[in-house]
Design a protein around this motif. Sequence first.
Motif, PDB file in Angstrom:
ATOM      1  N   ARG A  75       0.816  -1.209   0.000  1.00  0.00           N
ATOM      2  CA  ARG A  75       0.000   0.000   0.000  1.00  0.00           C
ATOM      3  C   ARG A  75       0.850   1.260   0.000  1.00  0.00           C
ATOM      4  NH1 ARG A  75      -2.745  -0.647   4.962  1.00  0.00           N
ATOM      5  NH2 ARG A  75      -1.600  -2.558   5.305  1.00  0.00           N
ATOM      6  N   LEU A  76       1.985   1.221   0.707  1.00  0.00           N
ATOM      7  CA  LEU A  76       2.895   2.371   0.732  1.00  0.00           C
ATOM      8  C   LEU A  76       3.427   2.692  -0.665  1.00  0.00           C
ATOM      9  CD1 LEU A  76       5.130   2.043   3.916  1.00  0.00           C
ATOM     10  CD2 LEU A  76       3.851   4.046   3.193  1.00  0.00           C
ATOM     11  N   LYS A  77       3.729   1.675  -1.414  1.00  0.00           N
ATOM     12  CA  LYS A  77       4.252   1.887  -2.771  1.00  0.00           C
ATOM     13  C   LYS A  77       3.240   2.623  -3.645  1.00  0.00           C
ATOM     14  CE  LYS A  77       7.359  -2.072  -2.889  1.00  0.00           C
ATOM     15  NZ  LYS A  77       7.609  -3.403  -3.450  1.00  0.00           N
ATOM     16  N   GLU A  78       1.970   2.398  -3.417  1.00  0.00           N
ATOM     17  CA  GLU A  78       0.922   2.935  -4.285  1.00  0.00           C
ATOM     18  C   GLU A  78       0.327   4.256  -3.795  1.00  0.00           C
ATOM     19  OE1 GLU A  78       0.173   1.667  -7.224  1.00  0.00           O
ATOM     20  OE2 GLU A  78       1.621   0.060  -6.918  1.00  0.00           O
ATOM     21  N   CYS A  79       0.435   4.535  -2.506  1.00  0.00           N
ATOM     22  CA  CYS A  79      -0.232   5.718  -1.963  1.00  0.00           C
ATOM     23  C   CYS A  79       0.592   6.985  -2.177  1.00  0.00           C
ATOM     24  CB  CYS A  79      -0.518   5.527  -0.476  1.00  0.00           C
ATOM     25  SG  CYS A  79       0.909   5.719   0.608  1.00  0.00           S
ATOM     26  N   ASP A  80      -0.052   8.126  -1.985  1.00  0.00           N
ATOM     27  CA  ASP A  80       0.685   9.392  -1.956  1.00  0.00           C
ATOM     28  C   ASP A  80       0.674  10.005  -0.557  1.00  0.00           C
ATOM     29  OD1 ASP A  80      -1.830  10.861  -1.730  1.00  0.00           O
ATOM     30  OD2 ASP A  80      -2.000  10.749  -3.903  1.00  0.00           O
ATOM     31  N   SER A 129       5.358  -3.703  16.733  1.00  0.00           N
ATOM     32  CA  SER A 129       4.897  -3.321  15.394  1.00  0.00           C
ATOM     33  C   SER A 129       5.291  -1.897  15.020  1.00  0.00           C
ATOM     34  CB  SER A 129       3.380  -3.475  15.292  1.00  0.00           C
ATOM     35  OG  SER A 129       3.007  -4.810  15.518  1.00  0.00           O
ATOM     36  N   ARG A 130       5.177  -0.979  15.953  1.00  0.00           N
ATOM     37  CA  ARG A 130       5.440   0.439  15.673  1.00  0.00           C
ATOM     38  C   ARG A 130       6.830   0.678  15.081  1.00  0.00           C
ATOM     39  NH1 ARG A 130       7.646   4.783  18.476  1.00  0.00           N
ATOM     40  NH2 ARG A 130       6.701   6.792  17.941  1.00  0.00           N
ATOM     41  N   PRO A 131       7.908   0.082  15.634  1.00  0.00           N
ATOM     42  CA  PRO A 131       9.232   0.315  15.036  1.00  0.00           C
ATOM     43  C   PRO A 131       9.308  -0.130  13.573  1.00  0.00           C
ATOM     44  CG  PRO A 131       9.468  -0.636  17.228  1.00  0.00           C
ATOM     45  CD  PRO A 131       8.009  -0.707  16.871  1.00  0.00           C
ATOM     46  N   LYS A 132       8.637  -1.220  13.243  1.00  0.00           N
ATOM     47  CA  LYS A 132       8.630  -1.703  11.855  1.00  0.00           C
ATOM     48  C   LYS A 132       7.886  -0.718  10.953  1.00  0.00           C
ATOM     49  CE  LYS A 132       8.689  -6.469  13.438  1.00  0.00           C
ATOM     50  NZ  LYS A 132       7.888  -7.669  13.661  1.00  0.00           N
ATOM     51  N   VAL A 133       6.779  -0.175  11.443  1.00  0.00           N
ATOM     52  CA  VAL A 133       6.014   0.803  10.671  1.00  0.00           C
ATOM     53  C   VAL A 133       6.859   2.049  10.433  1.00  0.00           C
ATOM     54  CG1 VAL A 133       4.023   2.372  10.735  1.00  0.00           C
ATOM     55  CG2 VAL A 133       3.745  -0.029  11.401  1.00  0.00           C
ATOM     56  N   LEU A 134       7.502   2.549  11.479  1.00  0.00           N
ATOM     57  CA  LEU A 134       8.328   3.755  11.340  1.00  0.00           C
ATOM     58  C   LEU A 134       9.487   3.522  10.375  1.00  0.00           C
ATOM     59  CD1 LEU A 134       8.336   5.002  15.041  1.00  0.00           C
ATOM     60  CD2 LEU A 134       7.137   6.039  13.081  1.00  0.00           C
ATOM     61  N   GLU A 135      10.078   2.340  10.419  1.00  0.00           N
ATOM     62  CA  GLU A 135      11.165   2.011   9.485  1.00  0.00           C
ATOM     63  C   GLU A 135      10.655   2.015   8.047  1.00  0.00           C
ATOM     64  OE1 GLU A 135      14.097  -1.731   8.488  1.00  0.00           O
ATOM     65  OE2 GLU A 135      13.410  -1.477  10.550  1.00  0.00           O
ATOM     66  N   LEU A 136       9.499   1.416   7.823  1.00  0.00           N
ATOM     67  CA  LEU A 136       8.912   1.421   6.479  1.00  0.00           C
ATOM     68  C   LEU A 136       8.625   2.840   6.011  1.00  0.00           C
ATOM     69  CD1 LEU A 136       6.418  -1.578   6.429  1.00  0.00           C
ATOM     70  CD2 LEU A 136       8.371  -1.222   4.911  1.00  0.00           C
ATOM     71  N   ASN A 138      10.112   5.530   6.854  1.00  0.00           N
ATOM     72  CA  ASN A 138      11.384   6.181   6.531  1.00  0.00           C
ATOM     73  C   ASN A 138      11.918   5.775   5.159  1.00  0.00           C
ATOM     74  OD1 ASN A 138      11.645   7.745   8.839  1.00  0.00           O
ATOM     75  ND2 ASN A 138      12.646   6.111   9.991  1.00  0.00           N
ATOM     76  N   ASN A 139      11.502   4.611   4.675  1.00  0.00           N
ATOM     77  CA  ASN A 139      11.939   4.140   3.355  1.00  0.00           C
ATOM     78  C   ASN A 139      11.205   4.834   2.213  1.00  0.00           C
ATOM     79  OD1 ASN A 139      13.719   2.352   4.534  1.00  0.00           O
ATOM     80  ND2 ASN A 139      12.297   0.631   4.454  1.00  0.00           N
TER      81      ASN A 139
END
Length: 162
Positions: A75-80, A129-136, A138-139
């Motif tokens: 979803r991150l790849k596709e969203c703005d 879960s939160r650290p993984k979300v924040l890392e994503l 940041n990418n």
Amino acid sequence: MNKVIVIGCPGSGKSTFSRALHTLTSLPLYHLDLLKWNSDKTTVSKEVFLERLQNVLMPDKWSIDGNYGSTIELRLKECDTVFFLDYPMEVCIDGIRQRQGKPRSDMPWIETEDDAEFLEFIRNYNAQSRPKVLELLNNYPQKDVIIFKNREEADEYLNKII
């Protein structure tokens, strides 16, 4: 803002925020729980879930609320735009308890009792879960990422759209 995801710990109010955003923007709204769950509390297969999600991601405009860690990057790849409801655990536990017994447009059944495993996931969300979300997040620096630390910040944002 044409392709939006709303993420955060269960109970943070993702669906409530998403419905308000939908009302203000008219972006088509999709709830991941409705793509994944059946009314009898069983889930569809991973293949069916991914197919449903891919169909939602194809149009030029949409808003999707929900986590499902295995699909966040898709979803991150596709969203703005990303809205991350980054609230304290106690707020999320309270959110879960407040919605018990109430029909919801984002869930195919009414939650009537505490689910110990689900509550444990919420208690561990900020550590696991939160650290993984924040890392994503940041990418994807090119995405418009809005992080709310409390419900008041989210409400203020929505009020500015009006």
